[in-house]
Design an enzyme around this catalytic site. Structure first.
Site, PDB file in Angstrom:
ATOM      1  N   ASP A 127     -15.393   2.236   7.591  1.00  0.00           N
ATOM      2  CA  ASP A 127     -14.355   3.199   7.195  1.00  0.00           C
ATOM      3  C   ASP A 127     -14.921   4.254   6.256  1.00  0.00           C
ATOM      4  O   ASP A 127     -14.620   5.435   6.391  1.00  0.00           O
ATOM      5  CB  ASP A 127     -13.177   2.469   6.529  1.00  0.00           C
ATOM      6  N   ARG A 183     -15.212  12.296   9.125  1.00  0.00           N
ATOM      7  CA  ARG A 183     -13.940  12.929   9.518  1.00  0.00           C
ATOM      8  C   ARG A 183     -13.612  14.100   8.606  1.00  0.00           C
ATOM      9  O   ARG A 183     -13.103  15.127   9.050  1.00  0.00           O
ATOM     10  CB  ARG A 183     -12.814  11.888   9.468  1.00  0.00           C
ATOM     11  N   SER A 240      -7.724   3.102   9.489  1.00  0.00           N
ATOM     12  CA  SER A 240      -8.453   3.192   8.217  1.00  0.00           C
ATOM     13  C   SER A 240      -7.702   2.441   7.110  1.00  0.00           C
ATOM     14  O   SER A 240      -8.263   1.600   6.406  1.00  0.00           O
ATOM     15  CB  SER A 240      -8.636   4.669   7.861  1.00  0.00           C
ATOM     16  N   LYS A 266      -8.590  -1.660   5.470  1.00  0.00           N
ATOM     17  CA  LYS A 266      -8.876  -1.934   4.058  1.00  0.00           C
ATOM     18  C   LYS A 266      -7.972  -3.036   3.500  1.00  0.00           C
ATOM     19  O   LYS A 266      -8.411  -3.884   2.722  1.00  0.00           O
ATOM     20  CB  LYS A 266      -8.735  -0.649   3.237  1.00  0.00           C
ATOM     21  N   HIS A 271       0.847  -1.193   0.000  1.00  0.00           N
ATOM     22  CA  HIS A 271       0.000   0.000   0.000  1.00  0.00           C
ATOM     23  C   HIS A 271       0.878   1.236   0.000  1.00  0.00           C
ATOM     24  O   HIS A 271       1.833   1.328   0.746  1.00  0.00           O
ATOM     25  CB  HIS A 271      -0.911   0.030   1.233  1.00  0.00           C
TER      26      HIS A 271
END
Ligand code: URA
Ligand code: CA
Length: 434
Positions: free
Chosen positions: A161, A168, A183, A187, A82
């Site tokens: 999320d 947020r 978060s 995922k 990621h």
């Protein structure tokens, strides 16, 4: 249990239990907890933070708020990578085939991009015929056979999320390390990762502007991963200028091919070898990071990485001839140079703005509905620290419209040339392995 008591508990800086965190996430997801109570809770979290245990519980509660992808049908340790996002970041395109060539299974679920350039799927669709509309069965079969496949986002993953992020965004609570870390990690875990490699970007073009903040976020994610049974490692890399030279979909595919061929830009190659070593090591295909890196260099040198890319493209309907003939990729009608206005050195590149310039050409989506032009983008000729002569090209604009004056103006404002000699920024700031 009452939400008001849990808000009070967080406000007074006490640790929440597993059940309490699960109660908040489940009931916010199903709509029983209203936005105003969740907003208060998020703000209390913003100020008081979360303990390691709370962060891990929050992550798993978010994972369990929706569907998860079961990749048990795929042999081997599924390592996902990621990146916290950057401009012209071609690493995903390179890393997939690169590690697949060493039998590391790459089972990638990917999305379309919003912003600078397309997402990985958009980039791959620059290859004629390539599709991610394959069944889950076909996807698993391809990963087992070729060690790499990409499928479009399916299923209702981490709805908690999505809902929390939207809230947020409008309550000034995005920038909280425990909330960002949970978060992102939720995922990856919901998408089936057994192990995770994180590329946390820092600098002008990144979410985390300083190396210190990026390191803190990276450590938070590594700790979450290790606390929930997913081996996780992180690299903190520079995004004070775009990565590689190419920004734009087909242009980045070509850059990925060059890199898999051993002829890629130095920074992109180095970052791919670093992240790739972590992936190979976590997949237990090498017993040390050094050995992993040697193996990666070997599959670049002997052509196996490039071969894996060809097989991958062809297996999903793509015209694999682009690998040997990048001219088969879509090309733009105009190539327009951006000449330097004076002698000097490139002092600064505002990566974000250069990304925006690529988007203005049509390489990225301004809104979800925008249609991408796969051929257009920017190829940098100069990067920070390089000497330039007046009139020499700083970059080439690949465009399908002849008049690009507004793009040029933005680019001139985003590339600062001055007389002081400056050093190129270090690409990799540090890495976190435990
Ligand atoms: N990216 C995410 O996925 N989540 C955050 O909270 C911030 C950035
Ligand atoms: Ca690039």
């Amino acid at each position: 249990m009452r939400m008001v008591d849990l808000i009070e508990k967080k406000r007074d800086n006490h640790e929440l239990t597993t059940e309490e965190i699960k109660f908040i996430i489940d009931n916010f997801t199903n709509g029983s907890i209203p936005d105003y109570q969740m907003s208060a809770f998020l703000m209390a979290t913003f100020f008081n933070g979360m303990t390691e245990k709370e962060r891990a519980e929050l992550t798993m509660a978010m994972v369990n708020s929706g569907e998860t992808i079961d990749l048990h049908g795929i042999e081997g340790i599924k390592v996902d990578k990621h990146s916290t996002g950057g401009v012209g970041d071609t690493t995903t395109l390179v890393l997939g085939p690169l590690v697949a060539a060493l039998d590391v299974p790459v089972a990638k679920m990917s999305g379309r991009g919003l912003g600078h350039t397309g997402g990985t799927i958009d980039k791959l669709e620059a290859v004629k015929g390539f599709t991610v509309e394959i069944t889950k069965e076909k996807f698993m079969e391809l990963v087992n056979k070729n060690k790499i496949a990409v499928i479009g986002q399916t299923g209702n993953l981490t709805p908690a999320d999505k809902k929390m992020y939207a809230l947020r965004d409008v309550t000034a609570t995005v920038n909280s390390i425990p909330l960002i870390a949970s978060s992102i990690m939720s995922k990856k875990i919901a998408a089936g990762a057994d192990a995770i490699v994180l590329d946390v970007k820092t600098g002008a073009g990144a979410f985390m502007k300083t190396a210190k903040d990026a390191e803190e976020l990276a450590q938070a994610m590594v700790n979450i991963g290790n606390n929930v049974g997913r081996n996780t490692m992180a690299v903190i890399s520079d995004m004070s200028q775009p990565l590689g030279f190419a920004i734009g979909n087909a242009l980045e595919v070509k850059e990925a091919i060059d890199t898999l061929n051993g002829n890629g830009p130095e920074d992109l190659t180095e970052l791919c070898l670093t992240l790739g070593s972590f992936m190979v090591y976590l997949a237990k295909k090498a017993s040390s990071l050094e050995e992993a890196r040697e193996k990666l260099e070997e599959v670049i040198a002997n052509g196996k990485a490039l071969e894996a890319f060809k097989t991958f493209l062809a297996s999903q309907g793509g015209d694999a001839s682009v690998v040997d003939h990048p001219s088969h990729l879509p090309t733009a009608s105009y190539m327009i140079e951006l000449p330097a206005k004076e002698d000097g050195y490139v002092q600064e590149m505002i990566a974000d703005e250069i990304g925006t310039a690529a988007m203005m050409l049509g390489a990225g989506r301004a809104t979800k509905e925008s249609v991408i032009d796969l051929a257009v983008g920017i190829v940098l000729q100069k990067k920070i620290g390089d000497a330039v002569k007046k009139g020499e090209s700083l970059l080439t604009i690949h465009s399908n419209t002849e008049n690009v004056d507004n793009v040029k103006e933005l680019l001139y404002n985003s590339i600062i040339v001055g007389s002081n000699k400056v050093e190129a920024p270090p690409l990799i700031h540090t890495h976190i392995t435990k």
